[in-house]
Design a protein around this motif. Structure first.
Motif, PDB file in Angstrom:
ATOM      1  N   PHE A 293       0.847  -1.362   0.021  1.00 48.91           N
ATOM      2  CA  PHE A 293       0.169   0.055  -0.173  1.00 48.91           C
ATOM      3  C   PHE A 293       0.955   1.356   0.072  1.00 48.91           C
ATOM      4  CE2 PHE A 293      -3.183  -3.075   1.078  1.00 48.91           C
ATOM      5  CZ  PHE A 293      -4.236  -2.650   0.698  1.00 48.91           C
ATOM      6  N   LEU A 294       1.873   1.288   0.843  1.00 53.28           N
ATOM      7  CA  LEU A 294       2.920   2.413   0.669  1.00 53.28           C
ATOM      8  C   LEU A 294       3.537   2.543  -0.628  1.00 53.28           C
ATOM      9  CD1 LEU A 294       4.653   4.501   1.972  1.00 53.28           C
ATOM     10  CD2 LEU A 294       6.211   2.830   2.770  1.00 53.28           C
ATOM     11  N   LEU A 295       3.881   1.378  -1.319  1.00 56.72           N
ATOM     12  CA  LEU A 295       4.299   1.593  -3.036  1.00 56.72           C
ATOM     13  C   LEU A 295       3.381   2.054  -3.737  1.00 56.72           C
ATOM     14  CD1 LEU A 295       6.522   1.079  -4.678  1.00 56.72           C
ATOM     15  CD2 LEU A 295       5.636  -1.377  -4.947  1.00 56.72           C
ATOM     16  N   LEU A 296       2.193   1.676  -3.683  1.00 61.51           N
ATOM     17  CA  LEU A 296       0.989   2.281  -4.565  1.00 61.51           C
ATOM     18  C   LEU A 296       0.629   3.510  -4.350  1.00 61.51           C
ATOM     19  CD1 LEU A 296      -1.588  -0.863  -4.389  1.00 61.51           C
ATOM     20  CD2 LEU A 296       0.063  -0.210  -6.427  1.00 61.51           C
ATOM     21  N   VAL A 297       0.619   4.034  -3.076  1.00 59.79           N
ATOM     22  CA  VAL A 297       0.435   5.433  -2.633  1.00 59.79           C
ATOM     23  C   VAL A 297       1.602   6.313  -3.260  1.00 59.79           C
ATOM     24  CG1 VAL A 297       0.272   7.317  -0.807  1.00 59.79           C
ATOM     25  CG2 VAL A 297      -1.038   5.062  -0.850  1.00 59.79           C
ATOM     26  N   GLN A 298       2.865   5.979  -3.018  1.00 57.21           N
ATOM     27  CA  GLN A 298       3.862   6.724  -3.604  1.00 57.21           C
ATOM     28  C   GLN A 298       3.861   6.840  -4.899  1.00 57.21           C
ATOM     29  OE1 GLN A 298       5.703   8.235  -0.955  1.00 57.21           O
ATOM     30  NE2 GLN A 298       7.663   7.275  -0.944  1.00 57.21           N
ATOM     31  N   LEU A 299       3.516   5.811  -5.780  1.00 58.53           N
ATOM     32  CA  LEU A 299       3.623   5.623  -7.112  1.00 58.53           C
ATOM     33  C   LEU A 299       2.536   6.524  -7.589  1.00 58.53           C
ATOM     34  CD1 LEU A 299       4.537   2.077  -8.128  1.00 58.53           C
ATOM     35  CD2 LEU A 299       6.261   4.036  -8.194  1.00 58.53           C
ATOM     36  N   GLY A 300       1.473   6.400  -6.879  1.00 56.73           N
ATOM     37  CA  GLY A 300       0.103   7.297  -7.288  1.00 56.73           C
ATOM     38  C   GLY A 300       0.536   8.806  -7.363  1.00 56.73           C
ATOM     39  N   GLY A 301       1.433   9.214  -6.345  1.00 57.56           N
ATOM     40  CA  GLY A 301       1.872  10.394  -6.125  1.00 57.56           C
ATOM     41  C   GLY A 301       2.787  11.064  -7.163  1.00 57.56           C
ATOM     42  N   VAL A 302       3.282  10.030  -7.946  1.00 57.00           N
ATOM     43  CA  VAL A 302       3.960  10.633  -9.155  1.00 57.00           C
ATOM     44  C   VAL A 302       3.172  11.220 -10.171  1.00 57.00           C
ATOM     45  CG1 VAL A 302       5.501   9.771 -10.836  1.00 57.00           C
ATOM     46  CG2 VAL A 302       5.870   9.092  -8.550  1.00 57.00           C
ATOM     47  N   LEU A 303       1.959  10.431 -10.126  1.00 51.78           N
ATOM     48  CA  LEU A 303       0.878  10.903 -11.127  1.00 51.78           C
ATOM     49  C   LEU A 303       0.153  12.561 -10.506  1.00 51.78           C
ATOM     50  CD1 LEU A 303      -0.567   7.421 -12.197  1.00 51.78           C
ATOM     51  CD2 LEU A 303       1.344   8.772 -13.421  1.00 51.78           C
ATOM     52  N   LEU A 304       0.045  12.436  -9.469  1.00 51.77           N
ATOM     53  CA  LEU A 304      -0.672  13.542  -8.934  1.00 51.77           C
ATOM     54  C   LEU A 304      -0.109  14.864  -8.666  1.00 51.77           C
ATOM     55  CD1 LEU A 304      -2.740  11.491  -6.076  1.00 51.77           C
ATOM     56  CD2 LEU A 304      -3.725  12.549  -8.310  1.00 51.77           C
ATOM     57  N   TYR A 305       1.486  14.453  -8.329  1.00 53.09           N
ATOM     58  CA  TYR A 305       1.982  15.650  -7.936  1.00 53.09           C
ATOM     59  C   TYR A 305       2.023  16.771  -9.117  1.00 53.09           C
ATOM     60  CZ  TYR A 305       4.244  13.606  -3.989  1.00 53.09           C
ATOM     61  OH  TYR A 305       4.272  13.058  -2.689  1.00 53.09           O
ATOM     62  N   PRO A 306       2.183  16.638 -10.486  1.00 54.80           N
ATOM     63  CA  PRO A 306       2.144  17.498 -11.409  1.00 54.80           C
ATOM     64  C   PRO A 306       1.143  18.296 -11.421  1.00 54.80           C
ATOM     65  CG  PRO A 306       2.961  15.787 -12.592  1.00 54.80           C
ATOM     66  CD  PRO A 306       2.629  15.220 -11.037  1.00 54.80           C
ATOM     67  N   ALA A 307      -0.409  18.011 -11.004  1.00 52.61           N
ATOM     68  CA  ALA A 307      -1.504  18.722 -10.598  1.00 52.61           C
ATOM     69  C   ALA A 307      -1.582  19.498  -9.548  1.00 52.61           C
ATOM     70  CB  ALA A 307      -2.598  17.804 -11.027  1.00 52.61           C
ATOM     71  N   MET A 308      -0.606  19.312  -8.581  1.00 52.37           N
ATOM     72  CA  MET A 308      -0.575  19.916  -7.299  1.00 52.37           C
ATOM     73  C   MET A 308       0.052  21.313  -7.061  1.00 52.37           C
ATOM     74  SD  MET A 308      -0.480  16.713  -4.665  1.00 52.37           S
ATOM     75  CE  MET A 308      -1.632  15.291  -4.742  1.00 52.37           C
ATOM     76  N   GLU A 309       1.161  21.437  -8.011  1.00 57.91           N
ATOM     77  CA  GLU A 309       2.071  22.379  -7.747  1.00 57.91           C
ATOM     78  C   GLU A 309       1.831  23.619  -8.200  1.00 57.91           C
ATOM     79  OE1 GLU A 309       6.318  20.188  -7.863  1.00 57.91           O
ATOM     80  OE2 GLU A 309       5.555  20.631  -9.752  1.00 57.91           O
ATOM     81  N   ASP A 310       0.742  23.802  -8.946  1.00 59.21           N
ATOM     82  CA  ASP A 310       0.443  25.202  -9.686  1.00 59.21           C
ATOM     83  C   ASP A 310      -0.543  26.119  -9.017  1.00 59.21           C
ATOM     84  OD1 ASP A 310       1.950  24.397 -11.882  1.00 59.21           O
ATOM     85  OD2 ASP A 310       0.709  23.485 -12.848  1.00 59.21           O
ATOM     86  N   THR A 311      -1.338  25.358  -8.107  1.00 60.44           N
ATOM     87  CA  THR A 311      -2.307  26.421  -7.446  1.00 60.44           C
ATOM     88  C   THR A 311      -2.225  26.346  -5.893  1.00 60.44           C
ATOM     89  OG1 THR A 311      -4.092  24.512  -7.288  1.00 60.44           O
ATOM     90  CG2 THR A 311      -3.861  25.898  -9.336  1.00 60.44           C
ATOM     91  N   GLN A 312      -2.799  27.355  -5.161  1.00 62.78           N
ATOM     92  CA  GLN A 312      -2.805  27.081  -3.851  1.00 62.78           C
ATOM     93  C   GLN A 312      -3.478  25.955  -3.354  1.00 62.78           C
ATOM     94  OE1 GLN A 312      -1.052  29.108  -1.881  1.00 62.78           O
ATOM     95  NE2 GLN A 312      -1.756  27.937   0.258  1.00 62.78           N
ATOM     96  N   ALA A 313      -4.777  25.570  -3.898  1.00 66.00           N
ATOM     97  CA  ALA A 313      -5.470  24.271  -3.474  1.00 66.00           C
ATOM     98  C   ALA A 313      -4.759  23.201  -3.634  1.00 66.00           C
ATOM     99  CB  ALA A 313      -6.899  24.254  -4.326  1.00 66.00           C
ATOM    100  N   GLY A 314      -3.898  23.102  -4.788  1.00 62.68           N
ATOM    101  CA  GLY A 314      -3.167  21.877  -5.005  1.00 62.68           C
ATOM    102  C   GLY A 314      -1.886  21.797  -4.093  1.00 62.68           C
ATOM    103  N   ARG A 315      -1.327  22.775  -3.630  1.00 62.94           N
ATOM    104  CA  ARG A 315      -0.270  22.620  -2.807  1.00 62.94           C
ATOM    105  C   ARG A 315      -0.686  22.269  -1.293  1.00 62.94           C
ATOM    106  NH1 ARG A 315       1.799  27.294  -5.788  1.00 62.94           N
ATOM    107  NH2 ARG A 315       0.361  28.814  -4.483  1.00 62.94           N
TER     108      ARG A 315
END
Length: 232
Positions: A21-43
């Motif tokens: 589960f830790l591995l899946l969440v970490q790899l999922g983060g790789v896909l989610l991080y690009p969408a999190m960096e540009d806005t305050q809500a994303g951060r």
């Protein structure tokens, strides 16, 4: 299958294979991080996601032979500082949150490594742990790069906007590239402090393959050979 029985099976699987589960969440983060960096809500979502990963890291450490109170002493202030940096608009605390998060990731990676090395047969959870440990090391060094960049501005340059601070995704990309020794990153360390961290990660990647992965492969091969040589 009824919902309660499906939920029970999921809990049993999670208890047996927390590293998966830790591995899946970490790899999922790789896909989610690009969408999190540009806005305050994303951060803000990035901060919440980081707390989820920290919780999973604590869960994994609880399964290993490490000392749990050390992990809690690192994780609790890391979560508090991360929340304050995002929700209380105190960005100066982010560097200390990253410092503690990186320390917890290193500690969890060391705990999982000890867990994998203490046994003489390869289980499915140890295979998941091998992947989770690699991602933990990649995240830990990415946090180290982030701290280095904040303490020593201009530590890293890139082909695009070379004078700007590197984003989290860029630092994570650099970390994966260095740890796997593929050398595909366009992020270049230029300050001595940054280059020292990159050298440490290169060493960690080589030693991880040499000591952990090769041992798991050797034990798997030995078990297969013994099964083939058994009575017919």
């Amino acid at each position: 299958m009824t919902l309660p029985s499906a939920w029970l099976r999921w809990l049993v699987t999670a208890r047996r294979h927390p590293s998966a589960f830790l591995l899946l969440v970490q790899l999922g983060g790789v896909l989610l991080y690009p969408a999190m960096e540009d806005t305050q809500a994303g951060r803000a979502l990035f901060g919440a996601f980081g707390i989820l990963v920290l919780a999973l890291a604590l869960w994994v450490v609880n399964r290993s032979a490490s000392i749990n109170w050390i992990a809690w002493c690192i994780a609790v202030p890391a979560v508090v500082l991360s929340l304050l940096s995002v929700w209380a608009q105190m960005p100066g605390l982010l560097v200390y949150a990253h410092l503690l998060e990186g320390a917890l990731y290193f500690y969890t990676a060391a705990s999982l490594t000890a867990y994998m090395l203490q046994d003489h047969r390869v289980t499915r959870d140890e295979l998941y742990a091998a992947g989770a440990t690699f991602t933990l090391l990649a995240w830990a060094f990415a946090f180290a790069y982030s701290v280095c960049q904040q303490w020593y501005p201009g530590s890293f340059i890139a082909a695009i906007n070379p004078q700007d601070p590197r984003t989290w995704m860029e630092l994570l990309f650099l970390s994966f590239s260095v740890l796997s020794s593929v050398g595909l990153s366009d992020i270049v360390p230029v300050r001595p402090e940054a280059r020292a961290l990159v050298m440490f990660e290169s060493f960690a990647g080589v030693m991880y393959i040499a000591l952990v992965v090769s041992r798991l492969i050797g034990l798997t091969t030995l078990r297969t050979a013994r099964r083939d040589d058994g009575p017919h």
